[in-house]
Write a protein that holds these residues in place. Structure first.
Motif, mmCIF file in Angstrom:
data_model
loop_
_atom_site.group_PDB
_atom_site.id
_atom_site.type_symbol
_atom_site.label_atom_id
_atom_site.label_comp_id
_atom_site.label_asym_id
_atom_site.label_seq_id
_atom_site.Cartn_x
_atom_site.Cartn_y
_atom_site.Cartn_z
ATOM 1 N N THR A 165 0.000 -8.566 -4.050
ATOM 2 C CA THR A 165 -1.093 -9.166 -4.813
ATOM 3 C C THR A 165 -2.212 -8.160 -5.050
ATOM 4 O OG1 THR A 165 -0.580 -11.302 -3.773
ATOM 5 C CG2 THR A 165 -2.691 -11.121 -4.909
ATOM 6 N N SER A 166 -2.495 -7.334 -4.033
ATOM 7 C CA SER A 166 -3.570 -6.348 -4.157
ATOM 8 C C SER A 166 -3.231 -5.218 -5.117
ATOM 9 C CB SER A 166 -3.892 -5.758 -2.770
ATOM 10 O OG SER A 166 -4.363 -6.762 -1.899
ATOM 11 N N SER A 167 -1.966 -5.047 -5.424
ATOM 12 C CA SER A 167 -1.571 -3.979 -6.346
ATOM 13 C C SER A 167 -1.717 -4.385 -7.811
ATOM 14 C CB SER A 167 -0.122 -3.558 -6.073
ATOM 15 O OG SER A 167 0.779 -4.620 -6.323
ATOM 16 N N THR A 168 -2.004 -5.654 -8.079
ATOM 17 C CA THR A 168 -2.110 -6.107 -9.474
ATOM 18 C C THR A 168 -3.435 -6.810 -9.784
ATOM 19 O OG1 THR A 168 -0.983 -8.183 -8.887
ATOM 20 C CG2 THR A 168 0.389 -6.384 -9.711
ATOM 21 N N ILE A 169 -3.818 -7.798 -8.986
ATOM 22 C CA ILE A 169 -4.964 -8.645 -9.341
ATOM 23 C C ILE A 169 -6.298 -7.898 -9.352
ATOM 24 C CG2 ILE A 169 -6.327 -10.650 -8.639
ATOM 25 C CD1 ILE A 169 -3.838 -12.096 -7.928
ATOM 26 N N PRO A 170 -6.642 -7.063 -8.349
ATOM 27 C CA PRO A 170 -7.951 -6.387 -8.395
ATOM 28 C C PRO A 170 -8.182 -5.574 -9.663
ATOM 29 C CG PRO A 170 -7.004 -6.193 -6.205
ATOM 30 C CD PRO A 170 -5.943 -6.799 -7.076
ATOM 31 N N LYS A 171 -7.163 -4.857 -10.121
ATOM 32 C CA LYS A 171 -7.307 -4.080 -11.358
ATOM 33 C C LYS A 171 -7.553 -5.006 -12.545
ATOM 34 C CE LYS A 171 -7.082 -0.662 -14.252
ATOM 35 N NZ LYS A 171 -8.262 0.221 -14.424
ATOM 36 N N MET A 172 -6.869 -6.141 -12.558
ATOM 37 C CA MET A 172 -7.066 -7.106 -13.642
ATOM 38 C C MET A 172 -8.499 -7.644 -13.637
ATOM 39 S SD MET A 172 -5.319 -10.844 -13.989
ATOM 40 C CE MET A 172 -5.719 -11.955 -15.332
ATOM 41 N N LEU A 173 -9.026 -7.968 -12.457
ATOM 42 C CA LEU A 173 -10.379 -8.500 -12.347
ATOM 43 C C LEU A 173 -11.413 -7.472 -12.782
ATOM 44 C CD1 LEU A 173 -10.104 -10.390 -8.920
ATOM 45 C CD2 LEU A 173 -9.933 -11.340 -11.220
ATOM 46 N N VAL A 174 -11.188 -6.217 -12.407
ATOM 47 C CA VAL A 174 -12.106 -5.145 -12.821
ATOM 48 C C VAL A 174 -12.085 -4.975 -14.334
ATOM 49 C CG1 VAL A 174 -12.504 -2.654 -12.723
ATOM 50 C CG2 VAL A 174 -11.993 -3.913 -10.626
ATOM 51 N N ASN A 175 -10.894 -5.041 -14.922
ATOM 52 C CA ASN A 175 -10.777 -4.898 -16.379
ATOM 53 C C ASN A 175 -11.534 -6.000 -17.113
ATOM 54 O OD1 ASN A 175 -9.189 -2.683 -15.972
ATOM 55 N ND2 ASN A 175 -7.276 -3.631 -16.628
ATOM 56 N N ILE A 176 -11.421 -7.236 -16.608
ATOM 57 C CA ILE A 176 -12.117 -8.353 -17.257
ATOM 58 C C ILE A 176 -13.627 -8.210 -17.084
ATOM 59 C CG2 ILE A 176 -12.489 -10.846 -17.191
ATOM 60 C CD1 ILE A 176 -9.563 -11.189 -16.422
ATOM 61 N N GLN A 177 -14.052 -7.811 -15.888
ATOM 62 C CA GLN A 177 -15.487 -7.692 -15.613
ATOM 63 C C GLN A 177 -16.136 -6.573 -16.423
ATOM 64 O OE1 GLN A 177 -16.500 -6.820 -11.501
ATOM 65 N NE2 GLN A 177 -18.290 -8.138 -11.621
ATOM 66 N N THR A 178 -15.454 -5.455 -16.576
ATOM 67 C CA THR A 178 -16.010 -4.310 -17.300
ATOM 68 C C THR A 178 -15.678 -4.331 -18.782
ATOM 69 O OG1 THR A 178 -14.042 -2.963 -16.797
ATOM 70 C CG2 THR A 178 -15.897 -2.870 -15.235
ATOM 71 N N GLN A 179 -14.817 -5.298 -19.189
ATOM 72 C CA GLN A 179 -14.354 -5.375 -20.577
ATOM 73 C C GLN A 179 -13.704 -4.061 -21.017
ATOM 74 O OE1 GLN A 179 -14.481 -8.210 -22.799
ATOM 75 N NE2 GLN A 179 -14.657 -9.033 -20.729
ATOM 76 N N ASN A 180 -13.004 -3.465 -20.091
ATOM 77 C CA ASN A 180 -12.281 -2.215 -20.352
ATOM 78 C C ASN A 180 -10.851 -2.390 -19.865
ATOM 79 O OD1 ASN A 180 -11.339 0.370 -20.706
ATOM 80 N ND2 ASN A 180 -12.752 1.327 -19.248
ATOM 81 N N ASN A 181 -9.916 -2.466 -20.803
ATOM 82 C CA ASN A 181 -8.529 -2.737 -20.427
ATOM 83 C C ASN A 181 -7.678 -1.474 -20.313
ATOM 84 O OD1 ASN A 181 -8.185 -1.976 -23.085
ATOM 85 N ND2 ASN A 181 -7.377 -3.945 -23.782
ATOM 86 N N LYS A 182 -8.332 -0.315 -20.274
ATOM 87 C CA LYS A 182 -7.586 0.933 -20.192
ATOM 88 C C LYS A 182 -7.140 1.231 -18.761
ATOM 89 C CE LYS A 182 -9.955 3.134 -24.100
ATOM 90 N NZ LYS A 182 -10.811 4.283 -24.530
ATOM 91 N N ILE A 183 -5.974 1.864 -18.657
ATOM 92 C CA ILE A 183 -5.476 2.358 -17.385
ATOM 93 C C ILE A 183 -4.786 3.689 -17.653
ATOM 94 C CG2 ILE A 183 -3.332 0.999 -17.599
ATOM 95 C CD1 ILE A 183 -3.264 0.856 -14.539
ATOM 96 N N SER A 184 -5.100 4.682 -16.855
ATOM 97 C CA SER A 184 -4.556 6.014 -17.097
ATOM 98 C C SER A 184 -3.057 6.060 -16.827
ATOM 99 C CB SER A 184 -5.278 7.044 -16.225
ATOM 100 O OG SER A 184 -4.934 6.864 -14.862
ATOM 101 N N TYR A 185 -2.435 7.087 -17.338
ATOM 102 C CA TYR A 185 -0.988 7.271 -17.161
ATOM 103 C C TYR A 185 -0.619 7.333 -15.673
ATOM 104 C CZ TYR A 185 3.560 9.650 -17.364
ATOM 105 O OH TYR A 185 4.873 10.002 -17.202
ATOM 106 N N ILE A 186 -1.373 8.125 -14.907
ATOM 107 C CA ILE A 186 -1.090 8.272 -13.472
ATOM 108 C C ILE A 186 -1.292 6.952 -12.743
ATOM 109 C CG2 ILE A 186 -1.746 9.468 -11.351
ATOM 110 C CD1 ILE A 186 -0.288 11.199 -13.407
ATOM 111 N N GLN A 187 -2.382 6.241 -13.066
ATOM 112 C CA GLN A 187 -2.642 4.950 -12.422
ATOM 113 C C GLN A 187 -1.560 3.935 -12.770
ATOM 114 O OE1 GLN A 187 -6.593 4.117 -13.927
ATOM 115 N NE2 GLN A 187 -7.557 4.774 -12.021
ATOM 116 N N CYS A 188 -1.111 3.979 -14.011
ATOM 117 C CA CYS A 188 -0.074 3.039 -14.452
ATOM 118 C C CYS A 188 1.240 3.286 -13.720
ATOM 119 C CB CYS A 188 0.117 3.165 -15.958
ATOM 120 S SG CYS A 188 1.109 1.851 -16.697
ATOM 121 N N ILE A 189 1.643 4.541 -13.600
ATOM 122 C CA ILE A 189 2.876 4.861 -12.895
ATOM 123 C C ILE A 189 2.748 4.513 -11.416
ATOM 124 C CG2 ILE A 189 4.477 6.703 -12.266
ATOM 125 C CD1 ILE A 189 4.540 5.899 -15.213
ATOM 126 N N SER A 190 1.573 4.760 -10.842
ATOM 127 C CA SER A 190 1.347 4.426 -9.432
ATOM 128 C C SER A 190 1.432 2.923 -9.212
ATOM 129 C CB SER A 190 -0.023 4.949 -8.976
ATOM 130 O OG SER A 190 -0.106 6.344 -9.112
#
Length: 309
Positions: free
Chosen positions: A74-99
């Motif tokens: 759960t921690s590998s998916t939801i926190p990033k989603m919450l940050v994206n919604i809060q900052t209104q920034n849906n970008k994720i880098s290539y390295i972060q995405c692969i990780s």
């Protein structure tokens, strides 16, 4: 070759589950609650098992490992989603995405194998009760967990390393709230035949093998329960098994459905909703399904409440 060397500077766009701002705020609140319930629920389960010596058995040992794994998944998916919604920034880098892809693969694979091991544990407990302590000894239980982790890491590394060989172009929109393997492959410019072949091989060998293990275990359990003369014994056995089998079908059904359908249909946000069903919902429900319906776990839970109050 030049395009492949530039992949480290690429950014993916996680489109999430909706593009409606009002619904997005609602989703933020729902997923925040789901995350807190998942983390707190599994922590309570872990503490209750640790503090009650009566629960220091193989069944609850595997349940504690499952709780740790659920928190990690759960921690590998939801926190990033919450940050994206809060900052209104849906970008994720290539390295972060692969990780993220690698971590999700490890923990979802671990869940897959743990469900099979827990089914085998129930099979031994119900069908071979006199040999239970001999077969499910501490060394054997630890070996089962290590093998689950090893197979999960091998599977995740294979997929992640194969994705690193791909080239990506311009359309890097992922219709999901995390970097899901099947969707990333759809965005590649280079040939993904080997990657797709590896996915179906992994699904067939790892997920299919584990699921067959669960099915065969419960077939033998059902036959053994039907031969029981004690109604109390039957009720206890069915109570233990029904909760587990319901989560098994929820996890495998949605997970396999997402990956099999991905090869023949275009991705939409509906596939993201389906992903929620195997990466979020079972992890939230596990503390309730596996534990709060169990009489021994209820006693341990109230002991824990008394201990902290």
């Amino acid at each position: 070759m030049e395009m492949r060397n530039q992949t480290a500077f690429l950014e993916f766009h996680l489109l999430g589950l909706t593009n409606d701002p009002e619904i997005e705020c609602l989703i933020y609140g729902i997923f925040m609650c789901i995350y807190l319930v998942t983390i707190l629920g599994n922590i309570v389960i872990l503490l209750a098992i640790c503090l009650d010596s009566h629960l220091h058995t193989p069944m609850y040992f595997f349940l504690s490992i499952l709780s740790i794994n659920d928190m990690c998944l759960t921690s590998s998916t939801i926190p990033k989603m919450l940050v994206n919604i809060q900052t209104q920034n849906n970008k994720i880098s290539y390295i972060q995405c692969i990780s993220q892809l690698c971590f999700v693969s490890v923990f979802s694979g671990m869940e897959n194998f743990l469900l099979a091991v827990m089914a085998y544990d129930r099979y031994v407990a119900i069908c071979k009760p006199l040999s239970y302590t001999v077969i499910m000894n501490p060394c054997c239980c630890a070996l089962f967990v290590l093998l689950c982790l090893l197979f999960s890491i091998i599977d995740a590394l294979l997929h992640s390393l194969m994705v690193l060989q791909l080239s990506f172009c311009t359309n890097l929109e992922i219709h999901n709230f995390f970097c899901e393997l099947a969707q990333i492959l759809k965005l590649a410019c280079s040939d993904t035949f080997i990657n797709n072949l590896l996915i179906f091989a992994a699904v067939f060998i790892f997920a299919g093998g584990a699921f067959c293990g669960v099915i065969f275990s419960y077939i033998y359990i059902l036959l053994s329960v039907l031969r029981m003369t004690s109604q109390r014994g039957k009720k206890k056995a069915f109570s233990t098994c029904t909760s587990h089998i319901s989560v098994v079908f929820l996890f495998y059904g949605t997970g396999l459905g997402v990956y099999f359908s991905s090869s023949v249909t275009a991705f939409t946000r509906y596939s993201g909703v389906a992903s929620v069903m195997y990466t979020v919902v079972p992890q939230m429900l596990n503390p309730f399904i596996y534990s709060l319906r169990n009489r021994d776990m209820k006693k341990a839970f109230w002991k824990f409440i008394a201990w902290i109050s």
